[in-house]
Design a protein around this motif. Structure first.
Motif, PDB file in Angstrom:
ATOM      1  N   THR A  83       0.795  -1.016   0.089  1.00  0.00           N
ATOM      2  CA  THR A  83       0.167   0.207  -0.082  1.00  0.00           C
ATOM      3  C   THR A  83       0.649   1.340  -0.191  1.00  0.00           C
ATOM      4  OG1 THR A  83      -0.281  -0.017   1.988  1.00  0.00           O
ATOM      5  CG2 THR A  83      -1.809  -1.298   1.298  1.00  0.00           C
ATOM      6  N   ILE A  84       2.022   1.428   0.125  1.00  0.00           N
ATOM      7  CA  ILE A  84       2.408   2.431   0.385  1.00  0.00           C
ATOM      8  C   ILE A  84       3.920   2.411  -0.708  1.00  0.00           C
ATOM      9  CG2 ILE A  84       4.932   3.224   1.049  1.00  0.00           C
ATOM     10  CD1 ILE A  84       4.233   1.560   3.259  1.00  0.00           C
ATOM     11  N   ALA A  85       3.345   3.410  -2.026  1.00  0.00           N
ATOM     12  CA  ALA A  85       3.996   4.025  -3.415  1.00  0.00           C
ATOM     13  C   ALA A  85       5.496   5.125  -3.259  1.00  0.00           C
ATOM     14  CB  ALA A  85       3.124   4.887  -3.809  1.00  0.00           C
ATOM     15  N   TYR A  86       5.093   5.381  -1.939  1.00  0.00           N
ATOM     16  CA  TYR A  86       6.453   6.485  -1.792  1.00  0.00           C
ATOM     17  C   TYR A  86       6.935   6.543  -0.677  1.00  0.00           C
ATOM     18  CZ  TYR A  86       4.802   8.858  -6.037  1.00  0.00           C
ATOM     19  OH  TYR A  86       4.092   8.253  -7.574  1.00  0.00           O
ATOM     20  N   TRP A  87       8.789   6.527  -0.279  1.00  0.00           N
ATOM     21  CA  TRP A  87       9.028   6.749   0.794  1.00  0.00           C
ATOM     22  C   TRP A  87       9.904   8.497   0.671  1.00  0.00           C
ATOM     23  CZ3 TRP A  87       7.531   4.539   5.035  1.00  0.00           C
ATOM     24  CH2 TRP A  87       8.974   4.465   6.109  1.00  0.00           C
ATOM     25  N   VAL A  88       9.718   9.375   1.387  1.00  0.00           N
ATOM     26  CA  VAL A  88      10.452  10.722   0.985  1.00  0.00           C
ATOM     27  C   VAL A  88      11.164  10.763   2.969  1.00  0.00           C
ATOM     28  CG1 VAL A  88      10.311  13.135   0.980  1.00  0.00           C
ATOM     29  CG2 VAL A  88       8.379  11.702  -0.313  1.00  0.00           C
ATOM     30  N   GLY A 174      19.800  17.276  -0.861  1.00  0.00           N
ATOM     31  CA  GLY A 174      19.898  16.410   0.506  1.00  0.00           C
ATOM     32  C   GLY A 174      18.488  15.387   0.768  1.00  0.00           C
ATOM     33  N   SER A 175      17.759  15.978  -0.032  1.00  0.00           N
ATOM     34  CA  SER A 175      16.265  15.187   0.758  1.00  0.00           C
ATOM     35  C   SER A 175      16.095  14.234  -0.259  1.00  0.00           C
ATOM     36  CB  SER A 175      15.201  16.534   0.090  1.00  0.00           C
ATOM     37  OG  SER A 175      14.917  16.618  -0.844  1.00  0.00           O
ATOM     38  N   VAL A 176      15.251  13.328  -0.861  1.00  0.00           N
ATOM     39  CA  VAL A 176      15.368  11.858  -1.420  1.00  0.00           C
ATOM     40  C   VAL A 176      13.903  11.266  -1.232  1.00  0.00           C
ATOM     41  CG1 VAL A 176      16.195   9.638  -1.537  1.00  0.00           C
ATOM     42  CG2 VAL A 176      17.662  11.239  -0.461  1.00  0.00           C
ATOM     43  N   VAL A 177      13.892  10.695  -2.816  1.00  0.00           N
ATOM     44  CA  VAL A 177      12.434  10.116  -3.012  1.00  0.00           C
ATOM     45  C   VAL A 177      12.717   9.058  -3.394  1.00  0.00           C
ATOM     46  CG1 VAL A 177       9.974  10.337  -4.873  1.00  0.00           C
ATOM     47  CG2 VAL A 177      10.716  12.655  -3.118  1.00  0.00           C
ATOM     48  N   PHE A 178      11.754   7.809  -3.295  1.00  0.00           N
ATOM     49  CA  PHE A 178      11.429   6.547  -3.324  1.00  0.00           C
ATOM     50  C   PHE A 178      10.859   6.126  -4.011  1.00  0.00           C
ATOM     51  CE2 PHE A 178      15.099   6.835   0.112  1.00  0.00           C
ATOM     52  CZ  PHE A 178      15.938   5.883  -0.671  1.00  0.00           C
ATOM     53  N   GLN A 179      10.749   5.687  -5.301  1.00  0.00           N
ATOM     54  CA  GLN A 179       8.709   5.471  -5.418  1.00  0.00           C
ATOM     55  C   GLN A 179       8.764   4.007  -6.123  1.00  0.00           C
ATOM     56  OE1 GLN A 179       7.224   7.727  -9.020  1.00  0.00           O
ATOM     57  NE2 GLN A 179       6.634   6.409  -9.577  1.00  0.00           N
ATOM     58  N   ARG A 180       8.320   3.522  -6.153  1.00  0.00           N
ATOM     59  CA  ARG A 180       7.925   1.932  -6.112  1.00  0.00           C
ATOM     60  C   ARG A 180       7.897   1.755  -7.572  1.00  0.00           C
ATOM     61  NH1 ARG A 180       6.333  -2.694  -2.886  1.00  0.00           N
ATOM     62  NH2 ARG A 180       5.314  -1.117  -1.026  1.00  0.00           N
ATOM     63  N   ASP A 181       8.533   1.124  -8.431  1.00  0.00           N
ATOM     64  CA  ASP A 181       8.476   0.951 -10.138  1.00  0.00           C
ATOM     65  C   ASP A 181       9.342  -0.423 -10.698  1.00  0.00           C
ATOM     66  OD1 ASP A 181       9.134   1.292 -12.509  1.00  0.00           O
ATOM     67  OD2 ASP A 181       8.214   3.427 -12.454  1.00  0.00           O
ATOM     68  N   GLN A 182       8.360  -1.209 -11.017  1.00  0.00           N
ATOM     69  CA  GLN A 182       8.877  -2.574 -11.059  1.00  0.00           C
ATOM     70  C   GLN A 182       9.828  -2.577 -11.918  1.00  0.00           C
ATOM     71  OE1 GLN A 182       5.088  -4.889 -12.613  1.00  0.00           O
ATOM     72  NE2 GLN A 182       7.018  -6.987 -12.547  1.00  0.00           N
ATOM     73  N   LEU A 183      10.252  -0.663 -12.960  1.00  0.00           N
ATOM     74  CA  LEU A 183      10.879  -1.222 -14.471  1.00  0.00           C
ATOM     75  C   LEU A 183      12.274   0.186 -13.938  1.00  0.00           C
ATOM     76  CD1 LEU A 183       8.013  -1.468 -17.108  1.00  0.00           C
ATOM     77  CD2 LEU A 183       9.340  -2.938 -16.274  1.00  0.00           C
ATOM     78  N   ALA A 184      12.444  -0.176 -12.003  1.00  0.00           N
ATOM     79  CA  ALA A 184      13.188   0.835 -11.513  1.00  0.00           C
ATOM     80  C   ALA A 184      14.933   1.226 -12.497  1.00  0.00           C
ATOM     81  CB  ALA A 184      13.307   0.511 -10.500  1.00  0.00           C
TER      82      ALA A 184
END
Length: 195
Positions: A83-88, A174-184
């Motif tokens: 259920t989590i798509a992004y981690w910031v 220095g900040s970061v966004v992680f996005q779930r992506d099957q084709l990363a």
């Protein structure tokens, strides 16, 4: 979504951004697909999950269609909760990733990170915004110079086997966004060749 479907969505995203979003002479670096899920925001070491926007964002039609995330998700485990798509991760609410988190959380999975050789922006399909003209395919928000992006890379995260692929957007502040992506992996390599 299986790999074949993910590749089809990627082709559509690329085609639509080239056709309707890029300005003449502008080059697309990476266009992300919709990522349906919640945002986890780790702001100055304090986790908010699910994160709700702290600023006003465009009114999106419809409501999220997924269950709430587990209440005890750890940073190392977020990709194991579907259920989590992004981690910031950010130190202050003014940093780039925290600003983008507002749109990613308020956009109900429809707000998309898009990077060209000129700009980083959050792009929404106009048809998903209340009161927008559906004849205009996209609306752009929080547009920033492309130089705010230090790198786009792929990582494998989580404790499950196999670990989950994610796109990692690292910003100059220095900040970061992680996005779930099957084709990363493929998308990060493609972005690298386009920079």
């Amino acid at each position: 979504m299986d790999t074949k479907a993910a590749k089809s969505v990627d082709e559509i995203v690329e085609r639509e951004l080239h056709q309707f979003w890029l300005a003449p002479g502008e080059r697309l670096i990476i266009g992300c697909p919709p990522a349906h899920g919640y945002v986890g925001l780790l702001l100055d070491g304090k986790l908010t999950l699910p994160y709700s926007p702290s600023r006003e964002t465009p009114a999106v039609t419809g409501k999220p269609r997924w269950p709430l995330p587990a209440s005890d998700v750890l940073e190392a485990d977020w990709t194991d909760d579907p259920t989590i798509a992004y981690w910031v991760v950010a130190q202050t609410a003014e940093q780039t990733a925290a600003r983008l988190a507002d749109h990613l959380a308020g956009g109900h999975g429809e707000a998309r990170l898009t990077l060209s050789d000129r700009r980083l922006a959050v792009v929404y399909p106009a048809r998903m915004l209340e009161g927008e003209d559906p004849a205009q395919p996209f609306r752009t928000f929080d547009e920033l110079p492309s130089g705010v992006v230090r790198s786009v890379s792929a990582q494998f995260l989580g404790r499950s086997f196999p670990p989950r692929p994610v796109l990692r957007f690292a910003f100059a502040d220095g900040s970061v966004v992680f996005q779930r992506d099957q084709l990363a992996v493929d998308k990060a390599a493609r972005a690298d060749t386009r920079r």
